[in-house]
Design an enzyme around this catalytic site. Structure first.
Site, PDB file in Angstrom:
ATOM      1  N   LYS A 123       0.845  -1.200   0.000  1.00  0.00           N
ATOM      2  CA  LYS A 123       0.000   0.000   0.000  1.00  0.00           C
ATOM      3  C   LYS A 123       0.876   1.244   0.000  1.00  0.00           C
ATOM      4  O   LYS A 123       2.082   1.159   0.250  1.00  0.00           O
ATOM      5  CB  LYS A 123      -0.901  -0.027   1.244  1.00  0.00           C
ATOM      6  CG  LYS A 123      -0.123  -0.103   2.554  1.00  0.00           C
ATOM      7  CD  LYS A 123      -1.037  -0.460   3.721  1.00  0.00           C
ATOM      8  CE  LYS A 123      -0.258  -0.431   5.030  1.00  0.00           C
ATOM      9  NZ  LYS A 123      -1.080  -0.821   6.169  1.00  0.00           N
ATOM     10  N   TYR A 149      13.810  31.192   2.400  1.00  0.00           N
ATOM     11  CA  TYR A 149      12.657  31.995   2.810  1.00  0.00           C
ATOM     12  C   TYR A 149      12.863  32.561   4.212  1.00  0.00           C
ATOM     13  O   TYR A 149      13.419  31.884   5.079  1.00  0.00           O
ATOM     14  CB  TYR A 149      11.390  31.146   2.816  1.00  0.00           C
ATOM     15  CG  TYR A 149      10.855  30.833   1.440  1.00  0.00           C
ATOM     16  CD1 TYR A 149      10.461  31.857   0.573  1.00  0.00           C
ATOM     17  CD2 TYR A 149      10.736  29.518   1.009  1.00  0.00           C
ATOM     18  CE1 TYR A 149       9.960  31.562  -0.685  1.00  0.00           C
ATOM     19  CE2 TYR A 149      10.239  29.214  -0.246  1.00  0.00           C
ATOM     20  CZ  TYR A 149       9.850  30.250  -1.083  1.00  0.00           C
ATOM     21  OH  TYR A 149       9.361  29.963  -2.320  1.00  0.00           O
TER      22      TYR A 149
HETATM   23  C1  LIG Z   1      -0.358  -1.573   6.909  1.00  0.00           C
HETATM   24  C2  LIG Z   1      -0.899  -2.820   7.428  1.00  0.00           C
HETATM   25  C3  LIG Z   1      -0.047  -3.931   7.563  1.00  0.00           C
HETATM   26  C4  LIG Z   1       1.432  -3.862   7.390  1.00  0.00           C
HETATM   27  O1  LIG Z   1       1.979  -3.341   8.573  1.00  0.00           O
HETATM   28  P1  LIG Z   1       3.560  -3.237   8.857  1.00  0.00           P
HETATM   29  O2  LIG Z   1       3.635  -2.866  10.279  1.00  0.00           O
HETATM   30  O3  LIG Z   1       4.107  -2.211   7.954  1.00  0.00           O
HETATM   31  O4  LIG Z   1       4.130  -4.582   8.599  1.00  0.00           O
HETATM   32  C5  LIG Z   1      -0.642  -5.121   7.942  1.00  0.00           C
HETATM   33  N1  LIG Z   1      -1.991  -5.204   8.168  1.00  0.00           N
HETATM   34  C6  LIG Z   1      -2.805  -4.156   8.070  1.00  0.00           C
HETATM   35  C7  LIG Z   1      -4.244  -4.324   8.336  1.00  0.00           C
HETATM   36  C8  LIG Z   1      -2.286  -2.921   7.708  1.00  0.00           C
HETATM   37  O5  LIG Z   1      -3.106  -1.877   7.631  1.00  0.00           O
END
Ligand SMILES: *Cc1c(COP(=O)(O)O)cnc(C)c1O
Length: 712
Positions: free
Chosen positions: A377, A604
């Protein structure tokens, strides 16, 4: 420090070791002085092969002791890889061996002896030695603990010593002599995979486990003393004509222990190519000994090119390095590496080898039957979702999770195969996309379940269960409703999962909370089973869960951050730094360099004013690319030419300023490293996150759209 910069010293020494091996085979100093030649090729150069064994010990054999469950698989993988290389080398050298008259009158026993102990050509013994040595240590590791294994391999080494440098003593006792006669009936030397390699492989394991500080000075002095001892030992044995062969010394063991420690403390940056060149030089150099000799013969230049052993050595070295360079650099580059991308103003580099390493490591942490379902993701935590997912596909990964349907669609359009689970909410108007792109939807609560049922579409789903995080999922207590969903006519329930809220913490409160969630989830699963439901795939682990609670099983592990080679904080990343290698480097160009006089301000506002005359550089990257705007206020730095340059002034949308007064010769177009290594220096994403009071997950996932993602 990541594994790469940590091992720069080892990588640099590989090249030197390869040159030493050439020296052994060409005796450069023999032309000038016999003692000098003995010192160089029979004493100094004898560190080369044990060094290679120890590297294998540190990186491969150590796993036999650390990850006992998967040790067998690792051994096979290693044997296969080395076996292929050995096979190629054997084929390469068959014509040369025939030309050199090596294979006249060979019996079947000779062939076996060559293949398993002595090598089919004079330097190739190294490969069977490494493989046999790994098998021996593996076998011992099944029966004994590391200390006992070390003792056994040391004993084997002692047996080897008396068949090698100390043979003159051994033959004085008839029983011992006949013992060695027996050994030499099946191998020509004792410097092989049985008596020589195992000890150094095990010492390599110790190097990985050795956590105690040893200052570079102390290691250097100890190594020098040991080497002095080894020189004395060598000359003494030589003068008294005790040596049958001269690969094994008592002091060699000490030289290797302290010398190797010294190399581990040497922080240099060595590129992957250089590492590969060393390996190829080792393989090809004997061919060039033959080539140089043939060439000299044809041109009637033996006097210069062969008889002068120094010229001979230099010619062979030069040719070997040239050939190795050609083999490494002219080979077609990896797909998608699009070097042109590096001409961009700012970009992200994704280290394929590091990713593969992390995948293997994480797989080794999972129990039987549990597969990785990497979280790709947020553009694979900023690394480039398509790039990463396709690389993972090639490594055999068959399931992914994403946050939204749109992310899933992007992967499918790009040709990613396997299951893609959408973890978040998808608006009913987009359900069609799920079907069309074969995405699996999470059921985020009961009302959403009804909404999916009412769509009348035959959708693949995983049931999200809220076991205590209270974010998404159906409460674990709603057993009846969940059971009903599993029997639904339309929905196809492929999985059921929950998410742990505190698996990253190690406090007792965190542990108790994990336990509570696990109990709730397992209670639900048990109840479903008792009601006659057949359980679909079950999963509850993310990165921290896999590392901190390896005993919690499941069919999948939804690993995100760890896959990218870091953990959420710098402290955690360091703790696991031995096992995980950061995948991302963030780089940008120097857009401009200018002088800033005392009293002038830059950027800036007037927040930054020079208190002395300085040189500053403008770097073509800004907060729109994901560099946190507050970083400069918290002592943020970048690397240029292996040196640190502090950020000054406020970070802009597309640019930031750094002080390069202490770094000579910074030029327009130079590469600046914001995350990653340069020279012996490294800036980790954990360092950036810590400074800004956030976690690496946030810094990584905010990497801008504008950055090109390059596979390296
Ligand atoms: C993002 C997410 C993961 C992955 O988590 P990490 O701590 O980066 O391994 C796993 N399960 C869910 C439901 C998530 O939202």
């Amino acid at each position: 420090m990541n594994a790469k910069s940590k091992n720069g010293g080892l990588d640099a020494f590989r090249l030197f070791a390869a040159v030493l091996v050439i020296a052994i085979h060409t005796s450069p100093l023999a032309f000038f002085n016999a003692d000098a030649d003995f010192f160089l090729t029979r004493i100094l150069a004898r560190v080369a092969v044990p060094f290679f064994f120890m590297v294998t010990g540190q990186f491969v054999v150590s796993e036999f002791f650390i990850d006992r469950e998967n040790a067998g698989r690792r051994l096979l993988t290693y044997l296969k890889k080395t076996g292929v290389l050995y096979g190629v080398a054997v084929l390469l050298y068959i014509p040369i061996g025939i030309y050199a008259g090596h294979y006249k009158e060979l019996g079947a026993a000779d062939v076996l002896r060559m293949v398993f102990f002595d090598g089919t050509f004079y330097h190739l013994w190294y490969f069977p030695a490494c493989m046999l040595g790994a098998v021996v240590v593996f076998g011992l590791s099944r029966l004994l603990r590391l200390r006992s294994v070390t003792a056994v391999t040391a004993l084997l080494y002692v047996v080897g010593l008396f068949g090698d440098s100390y043979y003159g003593l051994a033959v004085k006792i008839p029983a011992v002599k006949s013992f060695y006669d027996g050994i030499f009936s099946f191998c020509d030397y004792t410097r092989n995979g049985l008596f020589f390699a195992p000890l150094f492989l095990v010492l390599g394991v110790w190097m990985r486990l050795w956590k105690k500080e040893l200052s570079v000075g102390a290691a250097g002095i100890a190594a020098a003393l040991a080497f002095g001892g080894m020189s004395a030992e060598g000359f003494f044995l030589h003068a008294n004509q005790l040596q049958r062969h001269d690969s094994m010394y008592v002091c060699l063991v000490l030289v290797m222990i302290f010398g190797y420690r010294l190399l581990l403390g040497w922080r240099v940056q060595v590129s992957k190519r250089v590492r590969k060149i060393g390996a190829w030089v080792y393989i090809v150099h004997p061919a060039f000994i033959v080539v140089v000799r043939g060439f000299a013969g044809a041109l009637h230049m033996e006097k210069l090119l062969v008889e002068n052993s120094m010229v001979h050595f230099l010619a062979v070295t030069l040719c070997s390095f040239a050939a190795a360079w050609l083999l490494v650099c002219i080979r077609p580059g990896k797909k998608g590496s699009g070097l042109s991308g590096k001409k961009a103003r700012a970009w992200v580099e994704v280290d394929h080898d590091a990713l593969a390493h992390n995948v293997r490591f994480l797989q080794s942490c999972l129990g039987e039957g549990c597969e990785l379902m990497p979280a790709v993701k947020a553009n694979a935590y900023g690394h480039g979702a398509l790039l990463v997912a396709k690389q993972l596909n090639r490594m055999g990964v068959r399931a992914f999770c994403v946050a939204s349907a749109a992310e899933g669609v992007e992967l499918r359009k790009g040709g990613v195969r396997g299951e893609i689970l959408v973890l978040g909410y998808t608006h009913p108007s987009q359900l069609r996309l799920l079907k069309r792109y074969r995405l699996t939807q999470s059921i985020v609560d009961l009302s959403y379940a009804r909404c999916l049922q009412e769509s009348g579409m035959r959708l693949h789903v995983h049931i999200g269960v809220d076991s205590g995080m209270h974010r998404l999922g159906i409460p674990a207590a709603r057993v009846e409703e969940i059971a009903a969903l599993m029997e639904d006519r339309y929905l196809k329930v492929d999985g059921i999962y929950t998410h742990l809220a505190t698996s990253d913490g190690t406090s007792s409160a965190d542990r108790i909370y994990v336990k509570k969630q696990v109990t709730a989830f397992e209670g639900l699963l048990g109840a479903l089973e008792r009601m006659g439901c057949e359980l679909p795939d079950v999963h509850l682990q993310a990165s921290y869960g896999v590392l901190n609670y390896p005993e919690l099983a499941g069919d999948y592990a939804r690993v995100g951050i760890a896959l990218y080679g870091v953990l959420s904080t710098e402290a955690d990343s360091e703790e696991w730094g031995e096992r995980l290698i950061p995948v991302m480097s963030l780089k940008a160009r120097v857009a401009s360099v200018r002088a800033l006089g005392t009293g002038e301000s830059a950027g800036y506002g007037t927040g930054f004013t020079a208190t002395h005359d300085m040189h500053i550089a403008t770097i073509a990257i800004g907060y729109a690319d994901g560099v946190p705007r507050e970083l400069s206020a918290y002592g943020g730095e970048i690397l240029i030419r292996g040196r640190r340059a502090p950020m000054i002034g406020r970070i802009c949308m597309d640019q930031l300023l750094v002080d390069v007064s202490d770094i000579g010769q910074v030029r327009q177009g130079d590469i600046a490293v914001l995350i990653g290594c340069s020279g012996g220096e490294e800036i980790t994403v954990g360092d950036v996150a810590d400074r800004c009071g956030t976690i690496t997950n946030e810094v990584l996932s905010r990497m801008g759209e504008r950055l090109e993602r390059l596979a390296v």
